[in-house]
Motif scaffolding. Structure first.
Motif, mmCIF file in Angstrom:
data_model
loop_
_atom_site.group_PDB
_atom_site.id
_atom_site.type_symbol
_atom_site.label_atom_id
_atom_site.label_comp_id
_atom_site.label_asym_id
_atom_site.label_seq_id
_atom_site.Cartn_x
_atom_site.Cartn_y
_atom_site.Cartn_z
ATOM 1 N N PRO A 21 0.817 -1.231 0.000
ATOM 2 C CA PRO A 21 0.000 0.000 0.000
ATOM 3 C C PRO A 21 0.843 1.269 0.000
ATOM 4 N N ALA A 22 1.971 1.268 0.704
ATOM 5 C CA ALA A 22 2.810 2.467 0.745
ATOM 6 C C ALA A 22 3.350 2.791 -0.647
ATOM 7 N N GLN A 23 3.766 1.764 -1.387
ATOM 8 C CA GLN A 23 4.262 1.987 -2.743
ATOM 9 C C GLN A 23 3.160 2.538 -3.648
ATOM 10 N N ALA A 27 3.049 6.187 -5.553
ATOM 11 C CA ALA A 27 2.827 6.298 -6.995
ATOM 12 C C ALA A 27 1.615 7.179 -7.285
ATOM 13 N N PHE A 28 0.558 7.059 -6.453
ATOM 14 C CA PHE A 28 -0.636 7.889 -6.629
ATOM 15 C C PHE A 28 -0.290 9.364 -6.451
ATOM 16 N N ILE A 29 0.535 9.662 -5.470
ATOM 17 C CA ILE A 29 0.942 11.061 -5.229
ATOM 18 C C ILE A 29 1.705 11.612 -6.427
ATOM 19 N N ILE A 30 2.640 10.793 -6.974
ATOM 20 C CA ILE A 30 3.398 11.235 -8.149
ATOM 21 C C ILE A 30 2.456 11.491 -9.321
ATOM 22 N N GLY A 31 1.509 10.569 -9.537
ATOM 23 C CA GLY A 31 0.549 10.743 -10.631
ATOM 24 C C GLY A 31 -0.304 11.980 -10.434
ATOM 25 N N VAL A 229 5.058 -4.085 -8.524
ATOM 26 C CA VAL A 229 5.862 -2.867 -8.575
ATOM 27 C C VAL A 229 5.854 -2.289 -9.988
ATOM 28 N N THR A 230 6.068 -3.146 -10.962
ATOM 29 C CA THR A 230 6.165 -2.661 -12.341
ATOM 30 C C THR A 230 4.831 -2.108 -12.826
ATOM 31 N N SER A 231 3.716 -2.819 -12.551
ATOM 32 C CA SER A 231 2.417 -2.340 -13.025
ATOM 33 C C SER A 231 2.035 -1.030 -12.359
ATOM 34 N N THR A 232 2.427 -0.832 -11.094
ATOM 35 C CA THR A 232 2.129 0.428 -10.399
ATOM 36 C C THR A 232 2.754 1.603 -11.127
ATOM 37 N N TRP A 233 4.049 1.475 -11.453
ATOM 38 C CA TRP A 233 4.741 2.602 -12.091
ATOM 39 C C TRP A 233 4.402 2.705 -13.574
ATOM 40 N N LEU A 234 3.997 1.613 -14.208
ATOM 41 C CA LEU A 234 3.559 1.703 -15.603
ATOM 42 C C LEU A 234 2.273 2.512 -15.721
ATOM 43 N N CYS A 235 1.414 2.438 -14.714
ATOM 44 C CA CYS A 235 0.207 3.269 -14.715
ATOM 45 C C CYS A 235 0.581 4.745 -14.781
ATOM 46 N N VAL A 273 9.235 4.514 -14.531
ATOM 47 C CA VAL A 273 9.328 3.061 -14.329
ATOM 48 C C VAL A 273 10.736 2.675 -13.926
ATOM 49 N N LEU A 274 11.730 3.283 -14.589
ATOM 50 C CA LEU A 274 13.124 2.988 -14.255
ATOM 51 C C LEU A 274 13.430 3.387 -12.820
ATOM 52 N N ALA A 275 12.938 4.578 -12.401
ATOM 53 C CA ALA A 275 13.194 5.025 -11.030
ATOM 54 C C ALA A 275 12.585 4.053 -10.020
ATOM 55 N N GLY A 276 11.361 3.596 -10.323
ATOM 56 C CA GLY A 276 10.731 2.636 -9.416
ATOM 57 C C GLY A 276 11.497 1.332 -9.344
#
Length: 666
Positions: A21-23, A27-31, A229-235, A273-276
């Motif tokens: 959930p923290a990750q 990611a939601f905050i960045i988006g 992890v990958t799908s979170t940052w791909l969004c 995605v790379l940063a994540g």
């Protein structure tokens, strides 16, 4: 996909690592920040800012680098998981990197006034559109492959081939897009006029790309739920891509607020995605380091750390795969057996060496039937080893191949024990191909035999006659005869040494050639005059082309023809005529040397230019020689890009033909 392996256990990697959930909150905050910045700037998109010519190259050089690195990281995960769907993600970022590079190279006034590749002001816009169309399509392809072939895993070989096919396919696709948007730009609709996008482009290209990207974002989120992890940052990456196009469609020329914000969104899309992944890589490394420390500190925490140690087991499994790949790439044939001699593992080199397959469970002694070791059957030696009648061994073995060739190998066997214990786990057999070494040993023995004969004979004569001259008083006529013999044998010894030195220089590439245009007729006249009357031989020169020009090294070519004429004289005892012909044909000069002597057996012609080879009969043994002359001739002629051939009939004579070019065309 019948050629793939299905339903293997999944391998631990970033693509399957569950996000917490923290990750997801981060990611939601960045988006949210990216979206907020984009929407805040919408009313100001047409406001022009100062022109920063270096901004575009700086941002896109970073974008290209980040996307290539992301593609490489995703491909490394594919090498671990071997899942077909991962290749679609690899293709997405590789395509994006390639189109980003083409975009900045084709952008006006960055590297050229109208961009590179013969592009124009319209090219970069079409490249931009194809780039932002290809990425969401690749994401949808990833979802499709993951849904349909989620349990499929390629074999190592198929995975490597699939990776190469994907890489080459993307390069070809980017090249086609570049070619179409540069060389056929006049056939495409005009999309940019006075720095503004045309309404038709916005309606029929831009808006569909935004809708496609938005649909891709929704489908991707609802399919994956951002669980990994990958799908979170791909969004977030898909969101930034959509906002990038949306800002561009809102208007504003180059170096406007909208233009700068769009480039910011491109930057976010390329690196988020790379940063994540880098962040998670770092966390993984720290967890592994902490796990190792805990295992070293205390064994009583074993049960508590069992779950984390499963990760280490997976890493060991990957290392075993690497070791297996190393064994497969070895030049030695390697077979691992259990304690009873049954095969556990064998690399592909075994089948290459011994020309028939080997399978798990086969007994190594049965597989080695037909091989010989020091006069005994090799399978019996192996059985004696497993019966503990003999210790671990290193033996030379031989076998006859399917083509009838005798092959030689060196086999060693070592028992495998547990580290720090005396428990026997199996046996390792290694086979090294030493057929070439055997051939070199035979050549060396033949060389020593020839040298011992060819050097000892003139040396014995020289030493014998010198001893007579030094210790006895001899008549003048005998003294002259002895001195002539000494001189003759010295020349023979000198020629032998020179042959060896010439061959060594040719082999090492240190023989210097001084090429120039030469008249073959003049060259042969001079050589024929030197040999005229030698051993009562009459040499007749037939010049059919006075202007027979060749390109070569005069000194080396004289060595060739001296050698051939010398052989013609030497191997035509009792015959006195030799014909030398110079003619031109098909743009080349042909020099033919015909003798009417002993001739050459048919079975010896193919080996005639081999080093140390001499025709084995009593007539020629009396003549002597090292078997090096013709091999040197062949080396020199081929260095001149020419050919030397022989046509002979036993008892009739031999015709040697040297063909040389008039010039070289590079």
């Amino acid at each position: 996909m019948s050629h793939q392996q299905s339903a293997p256990s999944s391998v631990y990697n970033l693509l399957t690592m569950q996000s917490n959930p923290a990750q997801r909150r981060f990611a939601f905050i960045i988006g949210a920040i990216v979206t907020l910045i984009s929407f805040i700037c919408v009313p100001f998109v047409r406001v022009q800012l100062g022109e920063m010519q270096a901004f575009q190259p700086a941002v896109f050089s970073t974008v290209v680098c980040f996307e290539l690195i992301t593609a490489y990281v995703i491909y490394s995960q594919f090498k671990i998981s071997r899942a077909p769907a991962v290749l679609a993600l690899f293709a997405a970022y590789l395509f994006s990197a390639g189109m980003s590079l083409v975009y900045i190279l084709a952008f006006p006034r960055v590297f050229a006034e109208n961009g590179l590749f013969n592009s124009g002001p319209q090219t970069s816009v079409w490249v931009y559109a194809l780039w932002h169309l290809g990425f969401p399509l690749a994401i949808l392809l990833y979802l499709r492959l993951d849904s349909k072939y989620g349990d499929v895993r390629y074999s190592a070989r198929k995975a490597k081939l699939a990776g190469w096919y994907t890489f080459i396919g993307i390069i070809v696709l980017v090249s086609i897009c570049t070619y179409v948007t540069t060389h056929y730009i006049e056939h495409l609709p005009t999309v940019l006029s006075q720095g503004k996008l045309s309404p038709a482009f916005i309606r029929f290209v831009g808006v569909p790309i935004v809708l496609l990207t938005f649909i891709t974002l929704l489908v991707f989120y609802f399919k994956t739920r951002a669980k990994t992890v990958t799908s979170t940052w791909l969004c977030i990456a898909i969101l930034a891509l959509m906002l990038d196009v949306l800002i561009v469609l809102c208007g504003g020329g180059r170096f406007s607020v909208g233009w700068y914000v769009a480039k910011w969104n491109s930057f976010v899309c390329s690196n988020v995605v790379l940063a994540g992944m880098i962040y998670e890589f770092t966390k993984m490394y720290l967890r592994m380091a902490d796990l190792f420390r805990k295992v070293k500190e205390s064994e009583y925490n074993y049960k508590e750390l069992l779950g984390e140690s499963q990760q280490a087991e997976r890493i060991i499994s990957e290392q075993n795969t690497i070791i297996e790949q190393m064994l497969e790439s070895s030049h030695e044939a390697t077979v691992m057996c259990d304690t009873a001699g049954r095969v556990i593992f064998a690399n592909r080199r075994v089948e290459v060496f011994f020309e028939h397959p080997i399978s798990q469970g086969d007994h190594i002694s049965s597989y080695c039937q037909g091989m010989r070791a020091s006069g005994a059957a090799f399978n019996e030696v192996i059985e004696a080893y497993f019966n503990q009648s003999i210790p671990p061994f290193l033996k030379r073995i031989s076998r006859v191949s399917l083509t009838g060739e005798l092959k030689h190998y060196e086999c060693y066997v070592n028992p495998i024990f547990d580290e720090g214990a005396d428990t026997l786990r199996g046996h390792l057999f290694g086979f090294r191909d030493r057929t070439e070494e055997e051939r070199m040993d035979e050549m060396k023995n033949e060389f020593v035999s020839i040298i011992s004969h060819e050097i000892r004979t003139p040396l014995s004569s020289i030493m014998g006659f010198i001893e007579i001259l030094a210790t006895r008083s001899v008549a003048e006529d005998k003294r002259v005869k002895y001195v002539e013999t000494i001189h003759k044998e010295s020349l023979r010894l000198s020629n032998l040494i020179n042959d060896f030195l010439d061959l060594q220089r040719l082999d090492s590439g240190r023989q210097a050639f001084h090429f120039q245009t030469l008249n073959a007729a003049h060259l042969l006249r001079e050589i024929v005059e030197q040999w005229q009357g030698k051993d009562d031989h009459e040499i007749e020169l037939h010049v059919l082309a006075e202007e027979a020009l060749i390109y070569g090294d005069e000194e080396r070519l004289m060595q060739v023809f001296h050698n051939l004429i010398s052989n013609a004289i030497k191997y035509s005892p009792g015959k006195t005529k030799i014909d030398v012909t110079v003619e031109r044909a098909d743009g080349a000069v042909s020099i033919q040397i015909q003798d009417y002597g002993l001739g050459i057996p048919v079975d010896a012609i193919d080996k005639l230019f081999t080093r140390f080879y001499r025709v084995d009969n009593s007539d020629r043994r009396k003549i002597g020689g090292t078997g090096l002359g013709l091999s040197i001739v062949k080396e020199i002629v081929e260095a001149h890009r020419g050919t030397v051939t022989v046509d002979s009939e036993l008892g009739i004579g031999s015709l040697f033909t040297v063909r040389l070019s008039e010039s070289w065309e590079e």
